[in-house]
Design a protein around this motif. Structure first.
Motif, mmCIF file in Angstrom:
data_model
loop_
_atom_site.group_PDB
_atom_site.id
_atom_site.type_symbol
_atom_site.label_atom_id
_atom_site.label_comp_id
_atom_site.label_asym_id
_atom_site.label_seq_id
_atom_site.Cartn_x
_atom_site.Cartn_y
_atom_site.Cartn_z
ATOM 1 N N ASN A 1 40.843 116.331 -14.005
ATOM 2 C CA ASN A 1 39.417 116.439 -13.663
ATOM 3 C C ASN A 1 38.791 117.644 -14.371
ATOM 4 O O ASN A 1 38.038 118.427 -13.774
ATOM 5 C CB ASN A 1 39.255 116.561 -12.142
ATOM 6 C CG ASN A 1 37.843 116.309 -11.662
ATOM 7 O OD1 ASN A 1 37.046 115.675 -12.350
ATOM 8 N ND2 ASN A 1 37.503 116.820 -10.485
ATOM 9 N N PHE A 2 39.092 117.765 -15.664
ATOM 10 C CA PHE A 2 38.817 119.008 -16.386
ATOM 11 C C PHE A 2 37.365 119.461 -16.309
ATOM 12 O O PHE A 2 37.085 120.602 -15.939
ATOM 13 C CB PHE A 2 39.229 118.871 -17.858
ATOM 14 C CG PHE A 2 38.862 120.074 -18.677
ATOM 15 C CD1 PHE A 2 39.626 121.232 -18.612
ATOM 16 C CD2 PHE A 2 37.735 120.079 -19.492
ATOM 17 C CE1 PHE A 2 39.287 122.361 -19.342
ATOM 18 C CE2 PHE A 2 37.388 121.196 -20.230
ATOM 19 C CZ PHE A 2 38.174 122.339 -20.157
ATOM 20 N N LEU A 3 36.432 118.593 -16.690
ATOM 21 C CA LEU A 3 35.036 119.039 -16.801
ATOM 22 C C LEU A 3 34.491 119.516 -15.465
ATOM 23 O O LEU A 3 33.882 120.600 -15.383
ATOM 24 C CB LEU A 3 34.160 117.912 -17.353
ATOM 25 C CG LEU A 3 32.674 118.267 -17.540
ATOM 26 C CD1 LEU A 3 32.519 119.449 -18.493
ATOM 27 C CD2 LEU A 3 31.893 117.054 -18.046
ATOM 28 N N ILE B 1 34.618 126.174 -11.455
ATOM 29 C CA ILE B 1 35.184 127.514 -11.594
ATOM 30 C C ILE B 1 34.179 128.447 -12.270
ATOM 31 O O ILE B 1 34.002 129.603 -11.854
ATOM 32 C CB ILE B 1 36.499 127.466 -12.399
ATOM 33 C CG1 ILE B 1 37.576 126.728 -11.597
ATOM 34 C CG2 ILE B 1 36.976 128.874 -12.757
ATOM 35 C CD1 ILE B 1 38.809 126.395 -12.411
ATOM 36 N N LEU B 2 33.500 127.955 -13.299
ATOM 37 C CA LEU B 2 32.509 128.769 -14.007
ATOM 38 C C LEU B 2 31.395 129.213 -13.062
ATOM 39 O O LEU B 2 31.053 130.413 -13.004
ATOM 40 C CB LEU B 2 31.917 127.970 -15.165
ATOM 41 C CG LEU B 2 30.771 128.634 -15.945
ATOM 42 C CD1 LEU B 2 31.233 129.935 -16.585
ATOM 43 C CD2 LEU B 2 30.214 127.681 -16.997
ATOM 44 N N LEU B 3 30.824 128.288 -12.305
ATOM 45 C CA LEU B 3 29.742 128.639 -11.381
ATOM 46 C C LEU B 3 30.236 129.578 -10.284
ATOM 47 O O LEU B 3 29.527 130.505 -9.884
ATOM 48 C CB LEU B 3 29.148 127.368 -10.771
ATOM 49 C CG LEU B 3 28.346 126.478 -11.724
ATOM 50 C CD1 LEU B 3 27.825 125.256 -10.990
ATOM 51 C CD2 LEU B 3 27.187 127.247 -12.352
ATOM 52 N N ILE C 1 40.750 132.564 -18.177
ATOM 53 C CA ILE C 1 40.266 132.804 -16.810
ATOM 54 C C ILE C 1 39.583 131.567 -16.242
ATOM 55 O O ILE C 1 39.690 131.280 -15.046
ATOM 56 C CB ILE C 1 39.299 134.011 -16.799
ATOM 57 C CG1 ILE C 1 40.068 135.307 -17.023
ATOM 58 C CG2 ILE C 1 38.514 134.078 -15.488
ATOM 59 C CD1 ILE C 1 39.187 136.510 -17.266
ATOM 60 N N LEU C 2 38.944 130.792 -17.102
ATOM 61 C CA LEU C 2 38.174 129.638 -16.641
ATOM 62 C C LEU C 2 38.982 128.348 -16.584
ATOM 63 O O LEU C 2 38.707 127.480 -15.741
ATOM 64 C CB LEU C 2 36.949 129.433 -17.544
ATOM 65 C CG LEU C 2 35.898 130.540 -17.492
ATOM 66 C CD1 LEU C 2 34.781 130.274 -18.490
ATOM 67 C CD2 LEU C 2 35.328 130.690 -16.081
ATOM 68 N N ILE D 1 37.519 136.442 -26.070
ATOM 69 C CA ILE D 1 37.224 135.020 -25.945
ATOM 70 C C ILE D 1 38.425 134.276 -25.364
ATOM 71 O O ILE D 1 38.287 133.397 -24.499
ATOM 72 C CB ILE D 1 36.838 134.427 -27.317
ATOM 73 C CG1 ILE D 1 35.545 135.075 -27.810
ATOM 74 C CG2 ILE D 1 36.681 132.907 -27.230
ATOM 75 C CD1 ILE D 1 35.144 134.646 -29.203
ATOM 76 N N ILE D 2 39.625 134.630 -25.840
ATOM 77 C CA ILE D 2 40.848 133.999 -25.330
ATOM 78 C C ILE D 2 41.005 134.281 -23.838
ATOM 79 O O ILE D 2 41.321 133.385 -23.043
ATOM 80 C CB ILE D 2 42.078 134.511 -26.101
ATOM 81 C CG1 ILE D 2 42.010 134.076 -27.566
ATOM 82 C CG2 ILE D 2 43.364 133.996 -25.451
ATOM 83 C CD1 ILE D 2 43.093 134.663 -28.434
ATOM 84 N N SER D 3 40.767 135.528 -23.441
ATOM 85 C CA SER D 3 40.893 135.899 -22.032
ATOM 86 C C SER D 3 39.889 135.149 -21.175
ATOM 87 O O SER D 3 40.227 134.650 -20.095
ATOM 88 C CB SER D 3 40.685 137.404 -21.860
ATOM 89 O OG SER D 3 41.760 138.127 -22.405
ATOM 90 N N LEU D 4 38.645 135.058 -21.636
ATOM 91 C CA LEU D 4 37.616 134.357 -20.874
ATOM 92 C C LEU D 4 37.980 132.888 -20.713
ATOM 93 O O LEU D 4 37.847 132.323 -19.618
ATOM 94 C CB LEU D 4 36.259 134.494 -21.567
ATOM 95 C CG LEU D 4 35.092 133.770 -20.895
ATOM 96 C CD1 LEU D 4 34.871 134.299 -19.474
ATOM 97 C CD2 LEU D 4 33.816 133.922 -21.717
ATOM 98 N N ALA D 5 38.439 132.269 -21.787
ATOM 99 C CA ALA D 5 38.827 130.857 -21.712
ATOM 100 C C ALA D 5 39.977 130.668 -20.724
ATOM 101 O O ALA D 5 39.980 129.725 -19.921
ATOM 102 C CB ALA D 5 39.222 130.346 -23.099
#
Length: 249
Positions: free
Chosen positions: A133-135, A141-143, A103-104, A97-101
């Motif tokens: 411009n976080f959101l 980045i997610l898409l 990465i994003l 979970i930490i790695s995924l967060a």
């Protein structure tokens, strides 16, 4: 760039505005006119990236290194040699979970640091964990990562192409304060319109990452080097130059 409007200020000030309105204030010191810009080359990009690292080594090496560690915390792998299975990984609870967060959201902070550095301002450790411009940047980045993952799983080559085309998504969202799809389109347009100039940067960046992975400790240098080279390419391909003088706090 038509269709996207002038970038927003983002609260960073113009810091010696050159009239280019990039929101981070790339400029020449003391009001002197800008010199003739060098050609956009990998050599110049590498030289500039290294000069910025030596100008602010603690923040850039440690800051980028922290994000590299966070993205790798959840990595676990195994391989077999002569019938004996070997595995490696930290095995930290919640590491995936930490790695995924990381990465994003990591690319948002690193794009911010890179753009500040390119404008002649010296980044601080606070900037390493700042997310403009976080959101919109996060969703872009997610898409982008989902599209790359799908393209890689099914046909591999489309994933590689999308990885190239989305290289500037975080930079576009951070610097120009763009929305999700606008940041993705802007990145795709810059990279598709300048393949001859930018593809060499992508190839050298990939090789540097491989070199860093082989030596492990090499990531301390190759991580920030590749990120700053990407910043250089992003800024220069838009017709602006990067700051080539000692950073100002």
């Amino acid at each position: 760039m038509p269709g996207y409007g002038a970038p927003q200020n983002n609260g960073y000030g113009n810091y010696g505005n050159t009239g280019q309105g990039n929101g981070y204030g790339a400029s020449q010191p003391y009001g002197y006119p800008s010199p003739a810009q060098p050609a956009i080359t990998v050599g110049d990009g590498l030289s500039w990236a290294w000069s910025r690292i030596t100008d602010n080594p603690v923040v850039l090496l440690v800051g980028f290194g922290l994000w590299t560690v966070l993205t790798g915390i959840g990595v676990e792998a195994s391989y077999t040699v002569n019938g004996v299975e070997h595995s490696y990984g930290l095995g930290i609870p919640g590491g995936n979970i930490i790695s995924l967060a990381a990465i994003l959201i990591g690319p948002i902070a690193l794009a911010h640091v890179g753009i500040l550095t390119s404008s002649g301002r010296k980044a601080s450790f606070r900037d390493v964990f700042t997310f403009p411009n976080f959101l919109q940047a996060f969703l872009a980045i997610l898409l982008s990562r989902l599209a790359i993952l799908i393209g890689t799983i099914f046909l591999i080559i489309p994933g590689i192409i999308l990885g190239y085309l989305f290289s500037f998504v975080a930079y576009a969202a951070v610097e120009r304060n763009l929305g999700v799809t606008a940041a993705m389109r802007y990145s795709m347009r810059l990279l598709s319109d300048n393949v001859g100039l930018l593809l060499p940067f992508a190839l050298i960046g990939f090789l540097l990452y491989v070199a860093g992975a082989i030596t492990v400790i090499g990531w301390i240098i190759t991580g920030p080097l590749v990120a700053l080279m990407t910043t250089y390419a992003y800024v220069r391909v838009q017709g602006r130059d990067v700051a080539r003088y000692p950073s100002q706090g």
